[in-house]
Structure formats: structure tokens, C-alpha cells
Scaffold this motif. Structure first.
Motif, mmCIF file in Angstrom:
data_model
loop_
_atom_site.group_PDB
_atom_site.id
_atom_site.type_symbol
_atom_site.label_atom_id
_atom_site.label_comp_id
_atom_site.label_asym_id
_atom_site.label_seq_id
_atom_site.Cartn_x
_atom_site.Cartn_y
_atom_site.Cartn_z
ATOM 1 N N TYR A 132 0.672 -1.355 0.055
ATOM 2 C CA TYR A 132 -0.468 0.164 -0.128
ATOM 3 C C TYR A 132 0.882 1.084 0.144
ATOM 4 O O TYR A 132 2.098 1.038 0.059
ATOM 5 C CB TYR A 132 -1.108 0.061 1.051
ATOM 6 N N ILE B 299 0.512 4.654 1.990
ATOM 7 C CA ILE B 299 -0.271 5.607 2.541
ATOM 8 C C ILE B 299 0.336 7.253 2.453
ATOM 9 O O ILE B 299 0.833 7.784 2.121
ATOM 10 C CB ILE B 299 0.537 5.380 4.340
ATOM 11 N N TYR C 94 -5.116 4.336 3.312
ATOM 12 C CA TYR C 94 -3.999 2.932 2.738
ATOM 13 C C TYR C 94 -4.814 2.544 0.993
ATOM 14 O O TYR C 94 -5.848 2.565 1.006
ATOM 15 C CB TYR C 94 -4.139 2.064 3.329
#
Length: 102
Positions: A27, A29, A46
């Protein structure tokens, strides 16, 4: 927010990102303070680095990551879990065939 698929144009030019891997999925952020008048609150999202169509999320791991990074105070509590389509351009479809919340 946990975005498993999205259609935000030019996502890499959208913000400063911090990478993370949770349960084997990667992911990016995005974190900042939302503001409205004199009030503000943390925003943490995310974004999966590749679309996810079949998922199993442990939300506690995302919350723990945000707290450990200092994005959210440990004293905050989760008051809602929702899922669906958040379309910024074009169209979207959310198809849920099976879910379980524990």
C-alpha cells in the motif's frame, strides 16, 4: 480509508506517499490534517499499489500501523466500517458476494 481499487488520475502526483506492506499486500499511505474552520482531524488512507478484487482485511493491523506511525492517537476509537465505491471520475461498481466481520 483502505482503498483496494481506485480511479484517481495521476495518483503519484497527488501526494507524498509512504510505502507499507500489510498481510503481504503493498500500500501507499496518504496522511494529512483535514480542516474545517477552527477544527481539524487526521486523515489516513491506504491505497493498494495494485487492484485487489478478492480481499481479506484485518482492520486492526491498519489501525495499529497508523498509531505506530503517529498518524492517529492511540486514544481514538473506530466508530464505523463501511465499504463501497468512491468514484472521483467515470463510474464504478461494487460487487459483494460474501463477507464476514469478526
Amino acid at each position: 480509508m483502505i482503498m483496494t481499487d481506485y480511479n484517481i488520475p495521476d495518483l503519484d502526483g497527488f501526494a507524498t506517499w509512504w510505502p507499507v506492506t500489510i498481510d503481504g499486500a503493498s500500500y501507499k499511505i496518504r496522511h494529512f490534517q483535514m480542516k474545517s474552520g477552527a477544527r481539524s482531524w487526521p486523515y489516513v488512507a491506504y491505497f493498494a499499489t495494485s487492484p485487489m478484487t478478492q480481499i481479506r482485511l484485518n482492520i486492526n493491523k491498519f489501525v495499529a500501523d497508523a498509531v505506530n506511525r503517529g498518524y492517529l492517537p492511540a486514544s481514538y476509537y473506530l466508530d464505523m466500517v463501511s465499504f463501497g465505491t468512491e468514484v472521483q471520475t467515470g463510474h464504478g461498481i461494487t460487487k459483494i458476494t460474501n463477507y464476514n466481520i469478526q
